[in-house]
Design an enzyme around this catalytic site. Structure first.
Site, short mmCIF file in Angstrom:
data_model
loop_
_atom_site.label_atom_id
_atom_site.label_comp_id
_atom_site.label_asym_id
_atom_site.label_seq_id
_atom_site.Cartn_x
_atom_site.Cartn_y
_atom_site.Cartn_z
N PRO A 199 -20.91 -20.68 -42.84
CA PRO A 199 -21.17 -22.11 -42.67
C PRO A 199 -22.34 -22.40 -41.72
O PRO A 199 -22.87 -21.50 -41.07
CB PRO A 199 -19.86 -22.58 -42.05
CG PRO A 199 -19.46 -21.44 -41.18
CD PRO A 199 -19.90 -20.19 -41.89
N LYS A 224 -24.54 -14.91 -47.78
CA LYS A 224 -25.11 -16.19 -48.21
C LYS A 224 -24.89 -17.21 -47.08
O LYS A 224 -23.81 -17.77 -46.93
CB LYS A 224 -24.44 -16.71 -49.49
CG LYS A 224 -25.19 -17.92 -50.07
CD LYS A 224 -24.31 -18.89 -50.80
CE LYS A 224 -23.68 -19.94 -49.95
NZ LYS A 224 -24.56 -20.97 -49.39
N SER A 226 -25.47 -20.79 -44.98
CA SER A 226 -25.60 -22.18 -45.41
C SER A 226 -27.07 -22.52 -45.65
O SER A 226 -27.95 -22.08 -44.90
CB SER A 226 -25.04 -23.09 -44.32
OG SER A 226 -25.51 -24.41 -44.51
N GLY A 277 -15.28 -21.95 -44.24
CA GLY A 277 -15.71 -23.25 -44.75
C GLY A 277 -14.51 -24.13 -45.03
O GLY A 277 -13.42 -23.91 -44.50
N THR A 279 -11.37 -26.13 -46.82
CA THR A 279 -10.19 -25.69 -47.57
C THR A 279 -10.42 -25.87 -49.07
O THR A 279 -10.04 -25.00 -49.87
CB THR A 279 -8.96 -26.51 -47.10
OG1 THR A 279 -8.88 -26.37 -45.68
CG2 THR A 279 -7.68 -26.01 -47.73
N GLU A 299 -11.35 -18.45 -43.90
CA GLU A 299 -11.15 -19.16 -42.63
C GLU A 299 -11.51 -20.61 -42.94
O GLU A 299 -12.68 -20.96 -43.08
CB GLU A 299 -12.04 -18.52 -41.56
CG GLU A 299 -11.66 -18.88 -40.16
CD GLU A 299 -12.42 -20.09 -39.68
OE1 GLU A 299 -11.85 -21.19 -39.78
OE2 GLU A 299 -13.56 -19.94 -39.24
N CYS A 333 -13.94 -25.84 -36.64
CA CYS A 333 -12.66 -25.96 -37.33
C CYS A 333 -11.49 -25.86 -36.36
O CYS A 333 -10.36 -26.14 -36.73
CB CYS A 333 -12.56 -24.91 -38.41
SG CYS A 333 -12.82 -23.29 -37.76
N GLU A 430 -9.62 -33.52 -41.14
CA GLU A 430 -10.57 -33.10 -40.10
C GLU A 430 -11.73 -34.10 -40.01
O GLU A 430 -12.44 -34.29 -41.01
CB GLU A 430 -11.16 -31.77 -40.54
CG GLU A 430 -10.91 -30.65 -39.62
CD GLU A 430 -11.57 -29.37 -40.13
OE1 GLU A 430 -11.64 -28.46 -39.33
OE2 GLU A 430 -12.01 -29.28 -41.29
C1 SIN Z 1 -15.35 -22.33 -36.77
O1 SIN Z 1 -15.44 -23.51 -36.48
O2 SIN Z 1 -15.32 -21.99 -37.94
C2 SIN Z 1 -15.28 -21.23 -35.74
C3 SIN Z 1 -14.97 -21.67 -34.39
C4 SIN Z 1 -14.85 -20.54 -33.39
O3 SIN Z 1 -15.16 -19.38 -33.70
O4 SIN Z 1 -14.43 -20.81 -32.28
#
Ligand code: SIN
Length: 530
Positions: A199, A224, A226, A277, A279, A299, A333, A430
């Site tokens: 991402p 790949k 972003s 990325g 869901t 993730e 995230c 989110e």
């Molecule tokens: C994320 O937002 O995907 C990762 C956040 C982190 O590694 O703390």
């Protein structure tokens, strides 16, 4: 849906952005984007001089243009300026990248662990030696403040250092045999070529968190990055080459996301997909990977509750919630998405938290003292606006912010909302922006119920001084990560990943290795034959 259809939906827009917003985002070119400012020019000149401003894809150790010569613009989200034009690649280039990764797997997987470890260690040293330039590149293309960007380089590089060490610890096992003339072994072997889809919110760290363990295990990769932030990925790949990691072990393609995705998903030579990325995209990838039964780790999105109990230390709770919410302008995230505050401390917390948020300086990430940068693009800005409007229309009160920042572009005012209810969009999904919604609760049971009332299950935070409660609530929370009296919990040494619809598998720590290994059972029979 055809496989190609799956991939098409899946890969348009990599992180938390609805695919339908993309066409308008890509045509969103601010009026002053044509001329590069003096400040940005000097940064890009320095990066070019250091050989880190790469704009072509990397296939089989060679820097390559898109086969049809197409390029895409990479913008600075703080100014709208074009930083660089990078190769806009697609299916053909990706197939070649997969072939080169497949060829390189043969030799890379056969090196000793110590040899692979040395390459990774050298890569780590180079990432650290170029920490400042890489940080500048992250700020340029992603927008986060320079100090935070340099912090990401540190964080990202540490995954490479950690896995350089972990490479030497891929142990198998001997199982006590069921018959006297047999010996039973378990071997751990690299899964093969991995496709890593990453991402824009952590242009370096989400790559190293995947590529580090992949390479340590003996896998080779096609990355790949972003389309919004490919420059950091290309710079990191350049340093991997300089570190002596052999051609073909790390390949990078970017551009036409649907075609790249299709090629990765349909190739039988790609044995693993690792993705960070949204869901929605993760689900499409899982479906797409089923055609060739690939190993998948995902993730995905979160909806992190940050629970402040009456017995919390107010300062610790305010500072922890601030860090958990406003890191990367709310674009992670694991960012606190809902701040649940117990009724006895609610007013005091709301007041102290709002005062702290008011002090957050917003601006271009290169500006002195800036701690809040722009959002990644117009779609992200509009999403935040929609969520705040929805909350206000349903009775939420704006304690602070609540609108676009006077700086224009994609800057949004750090915002605190009170009187937020569970049914509002801002509690359900989110927000991925600098908005902290405060929800009030009465009892511990109610807080746990509210926290778990979501399909997401990535990170949760609790603030309390009661030791028993710490254990009780940590165990009851349906989340993969729990921070207790701490808002920043990510580290290379601990397993990162979600439960429920927040994902599959773990990244970081010794557990991150498992995602790139296959277990093979070997039965040695007839031991006593002479
Ligand atoms: C994320 O937002 O995907 C990762 C956040 C982190 O590694 O703390």
């Amino acid at each position: 849906m055809t496989l190609s259809g799956v991939a098409r939906v899946a890969f348009v827009g990599s992180r938390r952005i609805f695919a339908s917003h993309l066409p308008s985002m890509q045509s969103y070119t601010p009026a002053f984007s044509r001329q590069m400012s003096v400040g940005m020019k000097s940064v890009t000149d320095r990066l070019r001089d250091s050989g880190l401003l790469r704009t072509q894809g990397l296939i089989g150790g060679k820097w390559i243009d898109a086969y049809d010569g197409k390029t895409l613009e990479v913008h600075n989200p703080a100014t709208g300026e074009v930083i660089a034009n990078v190769s806009c690649m697609g299916g053909k280039e990706t197939k070649d990248a997969i072939s080169s990764a497949f060829d390189a797997f043969n030799s890379w997987s056969k090196l000793t662990a110590a040899e692979r470890s040395k390459g990774l260690r050298k890569w780590y040293d180079l990432l650290m030696a170029h920490k400042e330039e890489l940080g500048q590149l992250i700020t340029l293309e992603q927008g986060k403040p320079l100090k935070e960007a340099v912090g990401e380089v540190d964080y990202g590089a540490k995954f490479i250092e950690f896995y350089a060490e972990e490479a030497k610890r891929v142990y198998g096992e001997i199982i006590p045999a069921t018959l006297p003339d047999r010996r039973l072994f378990v071997l751990k072997q690299p899964v093969g070529v991995a496709g890593a889809i990453t991402p824009w919110n952590f242009p370096l760290a989400m790559i190293t968190r995947k590529v580090g363990p992949a390479l340590a295990c003996g896998c080779t990769v096609v990355v790949k990055p972003s389309e919004f932030t490919p420059l950091t990925a290309l710079a990191a790949a350049e340093l991997a080459l300089q570190a002596g990691i052999p051609p073909g072990v790390v390949n990078v393609v970017m551009g036409n996301a649907p075609d790249i995705g299709d090629a990765l998903l349909t190739s039988p030579q790609v044995r693993k997909i690792t993705f960070t990325g949204s869901t929605a995209v993760g689900k499409k990838l899982m479906a797409g990977a089923a055609g060739t039964v690939k190993k998948v780790s995902l993730e995905l999105g979160g909806n992190a509750p940050c629970i402040v109990f009456d017995d919390a230390d107010l300062n610790v709770a305010v500072n922890g919630a601030l860090a958990a919410k406003f890191r990367n302008s709310g674009q992670t995230c694991v960012c606190a998405n809902r701040v649940l505050v117990q009724e006895g401390i609610y007013e005091k917390f709301a007041d102290a938290f709002s005062k702290a948020v008011k002090n957050l300086k917003v601006g271009d990430g290169f500006g002195e003292g800036v701690v809040q940068g722009p959002l990644i693009n117009k779609a992200a800005l509009e999403k935040v606006e929609t969520f705040v409007e929805d909350a206000v229309s349903k009775g939420a009160k704006v304690l602070l912010g609540g609108r676009r920042h006077s700086l224009g572009m994609t800057f949004y005012e750090p915002t605190v909302l009170s009187n937020v209810k569970s049914e509002m969009l801002v509690s359900r999904e989110e927000v991925f922006g600098p908005v902290a919604p405060l929800l009030c609760f009465k009892t511990e049971e109610e807080a746990i119920h509210m926290a778990n009332d979501t399909n997401a299950g990535l990170a949760a935070y609790i603030f309390t001084n009661n030791l028993q409660r710490t254990w009780r609530v940590s165990e009851a929370l349906e989340y993969g990560l729990v921070g207790v009296n701490e808002g920043l919990i990510s580290t290379e040494v601990a397993p990162f990943g979600g439960v429920k619809q927040s994902g599959l598998g773990r990244e970081g720590s010794k557990y991150g290795m498992d995602e790139f290994l296959e277990i093979k059972y070997v039965c040695l029979g007839d031991m006593n034959r002479k």
